[in-house]
Scaffold this active site. Structure first.
Site, PDB file in Angstrom:
ATOM      1  N   ASN A 132       8.493  -8.719  12.147  1.00 27.53           N
ATOM      2  CA  ASN A 132       8.611  -7.813  13.288  1.00 27.53           C
ATOM      3  C   ASN A 132       8.172  -6.403  12.868  1.00 27.53           C
ATOM      4  O   ASN A 132       8.883  -5.706  12.146  1.00 27.53           O
ATOM      5  CB  ASN A 132      10.080  -7.820  13.751  1.00 27.53           C
ATOM      6  CG  ASN A 132      10.293  -6.997  14.999  1.00 27.53           C
ATOM      7  OD1 ASN A 132       9.587  -6.024  15.244  1.00 27.53           O
ATOM      8  ND2 ASN A 132      11.278  -7.385  15.784  1.00 27.53           N
ATOM      9  N   ASN A 189       7.993  -3.710  14.539  1.00 20.15           N
ATOM     10  CA  ASN A 189       8.899  -2.640  14.996  1.00 20.15           C
ATOM     11  C   ASN A 189       9.999  -2.385  13.970  1.00 20.15           C
ATOM     12  O   ASN A 189      10.380  -1.249  13.711  1.00 20.15           O
ATOM     13  CB  ASN A 189       9.546  -3.012  16.331  1.00 20.15           C
ATOM     14  CG  ASN A 189       8.547  -3.071  17.459  1.00 20.15           C
ATOM     15  OD1 ASN A 189       7.980  -2.063  17.846  1.00 20.15           O
ATOM     16  ND2 ASN A 189       8.308  -4.262  17.978  1.00 20.15           N
ATOM     17  N   ASP A 245      19.265  -9.340  10.460  1.00 21.11           N
ATOM     18  CA  ASP A 245      19.353  -9.999  11.755  1.00 21.11           C
ATOM     19  C   ASP A 245      20.167  -9.083  12.653  1.00 21.11           C
ATOM     20  O   ASP A 245      21.201  -8.541  12.240  1.00 21.11           O
ATOM     21  CB  ASP A 245      20.019 -11.377  11.624  1.00 21.11           C
ATOM     22  CG  ASP A 245      19.564 -12.315  12.732  1.00 21.11           C
ATOM     23  OD1 ASP A 245      18.361 -12.294  13.077  1.00 21.11           O
ATOM     24  OD2 ASP A 245      20.394 -13.057  13.279  1.00 21.11           O
ATOM     25  N   PHE A 255      11.534  -1.080  21.285  1.00 23.40           N
ATOM     26  CA  PHE A 255      11.276  -2.508  21.491  1.00 23.40           C
ATOM     27  C   PHE A 255      12.558  -3.190  21.939  1.00 23.40           C
ATOM     28  O   PHE A 255      13.619  -2.557  22.044  1.00 23.40           O
ATOM     29  CB  PHE A 255      10.736  -3.144  20.202  1.00 23.40           C
ATOM     30  CG  PHE A 255      11.746  -3.257  19.081  1.00 23.40           C
ATOM     31  CD1 PHE A 255      12.139  -2.153  18.359  1.00 23.40           C
ATOM     32  CD2 PHE A 255      12.304  -4.492  18.758  1.00 23.40           C
ATOM     33  CE1 PHE A 255      13.070  -2.255  17.327  1.00 23.40           C
ATOM     34  CE2 PHE A 255      13.235  -4.610  17.722  1.00 23.40           C
ATOM     35  CZ  PHE A 255      13.607  -3.493  17.006  1.00 23.40           C
ATOM     36  N   GLY A 256      12.447  -4.495  22.178  1.00 24.87           N
ATOM     37  CA  GLY A 256      13.625  -5.299  22.512  1.00 24.87           C
ATOM     38  C   GLY A 256      14.388  -4.736  23.694  1.00 24.87           C
ATOM     39  O   GLY A 256      13.809  -4.472  24.757  1.00 24.87           O
ATOM     40  N   TYR A 257      15.678  -4.506  23.490  1.00 24.16           N
ATOM     41  CA  TYR A 257      16.559  -4.048  24.566  1.00 24.16           C
ATOM     42  C   TYR A 257      16.704  -2.523  24.605  1.00 24.16           C
ATOM     43  O   TYR A 257      17.597  -2.003  25.275  1.00 24.16           O
ATOM     44  CB  TYR A 257      17.942  -4.690  24.395  1.00 24.16           C
ATOM     45  CG  TYR A 257      17.928  -6.209  24.433  1.00 24.16           C
ATOM     46  CD1 TYR A 257      18.015  -6.896  25.643  1.00 24.16           C
ATOM     47  CD2 TYR A 257      17.823  -6.963  23.266  1.00 24.16           C
ATOM     48  CE1 TYR A 257      18.001  -8.285  25.685  1.00 24.16           C
ATOM     49  CE2 TYR A 257      17.802  -8.357  23.297  1.00 24.16           C
ATOM     50  CZ  TYR A 257      17.895  -9.004  24.509  1.00 24.16           C
ATOM     51  OH  TYR A 257      17.873 -10.376  24.554  1.00 24.16           O
ATOM     52  N   ASP A 258      15.844  -1.797  23.876  1.00 21.96           N
ATOM     53  CA  ASP A 258      15.984  -0.340  23.780  1.00 21.96           C
ATOM     54  C   ASP A 258      16.046   0.348  25.152  1.00 21.96           C
ATOM     55  O   ASP A 258      16.756   1.335  25.308  1.00 21.96           O
ATOM     56  CB  ASP A 258      14.808   0.257  22.979  1.00 21.96           C
ATOM     57  CG  ASP A 258      15.025   0.177  21.473  1.00 21.96           C
ATOM     58  OD1 ASP A 258      16.166  -0.118  21.046  1.00 21.96           O
ATOM     59  OD2 ASP A 258      14.065   0.397  20.723  1.00 21.96           O
ATOM     60  N   LYS A 313      16.421   8.007  17.437  1.00 21.78           N
ATOM     61  CA  LYS A 313      17.107   6.714  17.428  1.00 21.78           C
ATOM     62  C   LYS A 313      17.890   6.540  16.123  1.00 21.78           C
ATOM     63  O   LYS A 313      19.003   6.035  16.110  1.00 21.78           O
ATOM     64  CB  LYS A 313      16.097   5.563  17.629  1.00 21.78           C
ATOM     65  CG  LYS A 313      16.757   4.188  17.670  1.00 21.78           C
ATOM     66  CD  LYS A 313      15.784   3.048  17.948  1.00 21.78           C
ATOM     67  CE  LYS A 313      16.479   1.694  17.844  1.00 21.78           C
ATOM     68  NZ  LYS A 313      15.611   0.539  18.050  1.00 21.78           N
ATOM     69  N   ARG A 369      20.714  -0.112  12.850  1.00 23.27           N
ATOM     70  CA  ARG A 369      19.837  -0.394  11.702  1.00 23.27           C
ATOM     71  C   ARG A 369      19.972   0.719  10.667  1.00 23.27           C
ATOM     72  O   ARG A 369      20.077   0.454   9.471  1.00 23.27           O
ATOM     73  CB  ARG A 369      18.393  -0.511  12.225  1.00 23.27           C
ATOM     74  CG  ARG A 369      17.390  -0.992  11.191  1.00 23.27           C
ATOM     75  CD  ARG A 369      16.130  -1.524  11.829  1.00 23.27           C
ATOM     76  NE  ARG A 369      16.340  -2.778  12.543  1.00 23.27           N
ATOM     77  CZ  ARG A 369      16.397  -2.913  13.873  1.00 23.27           C
ATOM     78  NH1 ARG A 369      16.196  -1.874  14.665  1.00 23.27           N
ATOM     79  NH2 ARG A 369      16.632  -4.085  14.426  1.00 23.27           N
TER      80      ARG A 369
HETATM   81  P1  IMP Z   1      16.135 -10.655  15.275  1.00 20.87           P
HETATM   82  O1  IMP Z   1      17.029  -9.810  14.439  1.00 20.87           O
HETATM   83  O2  IMP Z   1      14.743 -10.667  14.726  1.00 20.87           O
HETATM   84  O3  IMP Z   1      16.691 -12.000  15.562  1.00 20.87           O
HETATM   85  O4  IMP Z   1      15.950  -9.887  16.639  1.00 20.87           O
HETATM   86  C1  IMP Z   1      16.804 -10.043  17.681  1.00 20.87           C
HETATM   87  C2  IMP Z   1      16.287  -9.433  18.935  1.00 20.87           C
HETATM   88  O5  IMP Z   1      17.162  -8.355  19.211  1.00 20.87           O
HETATM   89  C3  IMP Z   1      14.901  -8.819  18.913  1.00 20.87           C
HETATM   90  O6  IMP Z   1      13.924  -9.713  19.305  1.00 20.87           O
HETATM   91  C4  IMP Z   1      15.031  -7.727  19.943  1.00 20.87           C
HETATM   92  O7  IMP Z   1      14.884  -8.274  21.235  1.00 20.87           O
HETATM   93  C5  IMP Z   1      16.453  -7.310  19.774  1.00 20.87           C
HETATM   94  N1  IMP Z   1      16.598  -6.148  18.907  1.00 20.87           N
HETATM   95  C6  IMP Z   1      16.766  -6.118  17.562  1.00 20.87           C
HETATM   96  N2  IMP Z   1      16.875  -4.864  17.125  1.00 20.87           N
HETATM   97  C7  IMP Z   1      16.782  -4.080  18.218  1.00 20.87           C
HETATM   98  C8  IMP Z   1      16.817  -2.674  18.408  1.00 20.87           C
HETATM   99  O8  IMP Z   1      16.952  -1.865  17.493  1.00 20.87           O
HETATM  100  N3  IMP Z   1      16.688  -2.267  19.691  1.00 20.87           N
HETATM  101  C9  IMP Z   1      16.530  -3.114  20.748  1.00 20.87           C
HETATM  102  N4  IMP Z   1      16.491  -4.416  20.617  1.00 20.87           N
HETATM  103  C10 IMP Z   1      16.613  -4.902  19.355  1.00 20.87           C
END
Ligand code: IMP
Length: 190
Positions: free
Chosen positions: A8, A10, A67, A147-150, A170, A176
């Site tokens: 990933n 991001n 994770d 990204f993701g749910y930001d 952030k 993180r």
């Molecule tokens: P994984 O840790 O790769 O399983 O990611 C889990 C999912 O959580 C990602 O695909 C994102 O959709 C979301 N995610 C993880 N970290 C963040 C973040 O810092 N902000 C927003 N969404 C996140």
């Protein structure tokens, strides 16, 4: 040098902005490793361990993985460990957001938290570090960064979503950053 067991980009960008050169980190791509790492377990801790152990077994080099899950109180902790694939298998970020917002339609309680688990494998031993960021789920998407749910998460202490913030902003709040700070402290003390 530590290999960061992720595909990933991001996460790699955030990690580099947090570490700021303090520790040399190579992403899987930079380390020339092409692999889809499985996330088969029901907890973030087990999935993080699976990822770092997979890469350690291939490279025999020190490495870490992380994770992360978004845990929403009113949804009994969902999407949680399923955050990456909430809407369906390997779903796009926008589908996951849509599913969360639909499920929470009309809900008053919008409390949630991001949780990051880092799994470090150093000289064949595993260590874990946790970072939590509490906040609120918005009623709609706001902002385009990140990204993701930001775009639907406002951390405690701010009135902006993560997607309205620069990476540096952030990092003042993020799960993180908190987990990585523990990792850095650990590495500096051994
Ligand atoms: P994984 O840790 O790769 O399983 O990611 C889990 C999912 O959580 C990602 O695909 C994102 O959709 C979301 N995610 C993880 N970290 C963040 C973040 O810092 N902000 C927003 N969404 C996140």
């Amino acid at each position: 040098m530590l290999i960061f067991a992720t595909n990933n980009q991001n996460k790699v960008n955030e990690m580099n902005s947090i570490l700021n050169g303090l520790i040399e980190v190579k992403s899987l791509k930079e380390a020339g490793i092409e692999i889809e790492i499985p996330e088969p377990h029901n907890t973030l801790e087990e999935n993080a361990r699976e990822k770092s152990a997979t890469i350690f077994n291939i490279t025999n080099k020190n490495c870490f993985s992380e994770d992360t899950g978004l845990e929403i109180d009113a949804l009994n902790g969902e999407p949680g460990v399923k955050s990456a694939r909430y809407a369906e298998d390997e779903s796009a970020y926008k589908n996951n957001i849509e599913k969360v917002l639909n499920k929470m339609d009309g809900f008053q309680n919008r409390s949630a938290q991001f949780k990051t688990i880092i799994s470090l494998i150093l000289e064949e031993k595993e260590y874990q570090f946790e970072g939590i960021c509490k906040g609120q789920i918005t009623a709609s998407e706001i902002g385009t960064n990140g990204f993701g749910y930001d775009a639907i998460f406002i951390p405690e202490g701010s009135d902006k979503t993560f997607a309205e913030m620069s990476l540096d902003e952030k990092n003042k709040f993020s799960h993180r950053k908190k987990a990585v700070t523990q990792l850095i402290t650990f590495l500096m003390n051994i």
